[in-house]
Design a protein around this motif. Structure first.
Motif, short mmCIF file in Angstrom:
data_model
loop_
_atom_site.label_atom_id
_atom_site.label_comp_id
_atom_site.label_asym_id
_atom_site.label_seq_id
_atom_site.Cartn_x
_atom_site.Cartn_y
_atom_site.Cartn_z
N PHE A 28 4.23 3.32 -7.19
CA PHE A 28 4.76 2.05 -7.67
C PHE A 28 3.96 0.91 -7.07
CE2 PHE A 28 8.36 4.91 -7.92
CZ PHE A 28 8.87 4.63 -9.17
N GLY A 29 3.77 -0.13 -7.84
CA GLY A 29 3.15 -1.34 -7.35
C GLY A 29 4.05 -2.51 -7.69
N ALA A 67 -6.68 0.07 -18.23
CA ALA A 67 -6.99 1.50 -18.19
C ALA A 67 -7.09 2.00 -16.75
CB ALA A 67 -8.29 1.78 -18.94
N ASP A 68 -7.56 1.13 -15.85
CA ASP A 68 -7.72 1.48 -14.43
C ASP A 68 -6.45 1.12 -13.68
OD1 ASP A 68 -8.50 1.91 -11.82
OD2 ASP A 68 -10.15 0.45 -11.86
N CYS A 69 -5.90 2.08 -12.97
CA CYS A 69 -4.66 1.85 -12.22
C CYS A 69 -4.88 1.15 -10.89
CB CYS A 69 -3.94 3.18 -11.98
SG CYS A 69 -3.27 3.88 -13.50
N GLY A 70 -6.14 0.93 -10.50
CA GLY A 70 -6.41 0.24 -9.24
C GLY A 70 -5.86 1.02 -8.06
N ASN A 71 -5.10 0.35 -7.19
CA ASN A 71 -4.58 1.01 -5.99
C ASN A 71 -3.20 1.64 -6.20
OD1 ASN A 71 -3.06 -1.30 -6.13
ND2 ASN A 71 -3.33 -1.88 -3.99
N VAL A 72 -2.69 1.67 -7.44
CA VAL A 72 -1.41 2.32 -7.72
C VAL A 72 -1.69 3.76 -8.11
CG1 VAL A 72 0.65 2.30 -9.17
CG2 VAL A 72 -0.39 0.14 -8.48
N LYS A 73 -1.19 4.67 -7.30
CA LYS A 73 -1.39 6.10 -7.54
C LYS A 73 -0.44 6.56 -8.66
CE LYS A 73 -4.30 6.64 -4.22
NZ LYS A 73 -5.65 6.36 -4.58
N ALA A 97 0.84 -1.20 0.00
CA ALA A 97 0.00 0.00 0.00
C ALA A 97 0.87 1.26 0.00
CB ALA A 97 -0.94 0.00 1.20
N MET A 98 1.96 1.26 0.79
CA MET A 98 2.86 2.41 0.82
C MET A 98 3.52 2.60 -0.54
SD MET A 98 4.55 2.33 4.69
CE MET A 98 5.98 1.53 4.10
N MET A 99 3.92 1.51 -1.18
CA MET A 99 4.53 1.62 -2.51
C MET A 99 3.51 2.16 -3.51
SD MET A 99 6.79 -1.88 -2.57
CE MET A 99 7.24 -1.71 -4.29
N GLY A 100 2.27 1.71 -3.42
CA GLY A 100 1.22 2.20 -4.30
C GLY A 100 0.99 3.68 -4.14
N CYS A 133 1.42 3.87 -12.67
CA CYS A 133 0.21 4.47 -13.24
C CYS A 133 0.60 5.69 -14.07
CB CYS A 133 -0.73 4.89 -12.11
SG CYS A 133 -2.29 5.56 -12.73
N ILE A 134 0.26 5.64 -15.36
CA ILE A 134 0.51 6.75 -16.27
C ILE A 134 -0.84 7.40 -16.57
CG2 ILE A 134 1.41 7.40 -18.55
CD1 ILE A 134 3.56 6.23 -16.67
#
Length: 172
Positions: A73-74, A160-166, A66-69, A84-85
């Motif tokens: 970064f995931g 298309a969806d980055c999920g939990n990666v910011k 979660a911290m990496m996200g 996530c771009i």
């Protein structure tokens, strides 16, 4: 992580986001990208991190992921990195050159070539080939007073969806 390795890793991770004016670059799909960055030094650091994470409890591992996200970064399968771009990043498309460095870029079709030189004596060059808007591969060679390094990288669009990666922080 040594500054030298972190600069190269950051450069490799930023490549799909681009290097020069967005209209000059091959098209890249925004969304979740899975990347592989390979070099002996980075492979060793990745193995150490994976060993440490394997020793963590499921709750600790989830917290670390979660911290990496949150940092942009995931962790993907096989030690890949997920990034996530955003659509804005694809439109802006500048890749920053580290402070006290100068760089130049050239685009020929789907090939982006670059080189840079820094005041501390670090210099490098590389190429990224965009096979399509959902895949790239390339390399970066760098030399500094601390030594030489070659990194090979590749990436593929996942969703298309980055999920939990910011998204990665904006490039300055």
């Amino acid at each position: 992580m040594p500054r030298f390795a972190s600069l190269l890793l950051a450069a490799a991770a930023a490549l799909p986001a681009a290097a020069v004016a967005a209209d000059a670059l091959p098209p890249v799909k925004p969304g979740l990208w899975e990347m592989q960055v390979r070099s002996p030094e980075l492979d060793q650091m990745r193995a150490q991190m994976q060993a440490q994470m394997a020793k963590m409890s499921p709750a600790q591992r989830a917290q670390m992921e979660a911290m990496m996200g949150q940092a942009g970064f995931g962790v993907g399968p096989g030690g890949t990195t997920r990034v996530c771009i955003t659509p804005e990043m694809v439109k802006q498309a500048p890749m920053s050159v580290p402070d006290k460095c100068k760089g130049s870029w050239q685009v020929k079709g789907r090939l982006v070539s670059f080189e840079y030189t820094c005041q501390d004596g670090t210099q490098g060059r590389g190429e990224t080939h965009y096979g399509s808007d959902t895949a790239f591969s390339g390399w970066i060679e760098s030399a500094s007073p601390r030594g030489k390094q070659r990194i090979e990288n590749s990436g593929r669009w996942v969703a298309a969806d980055c999920g939990n990666v910011k998204p990665l922080p904006p490039v300055k």
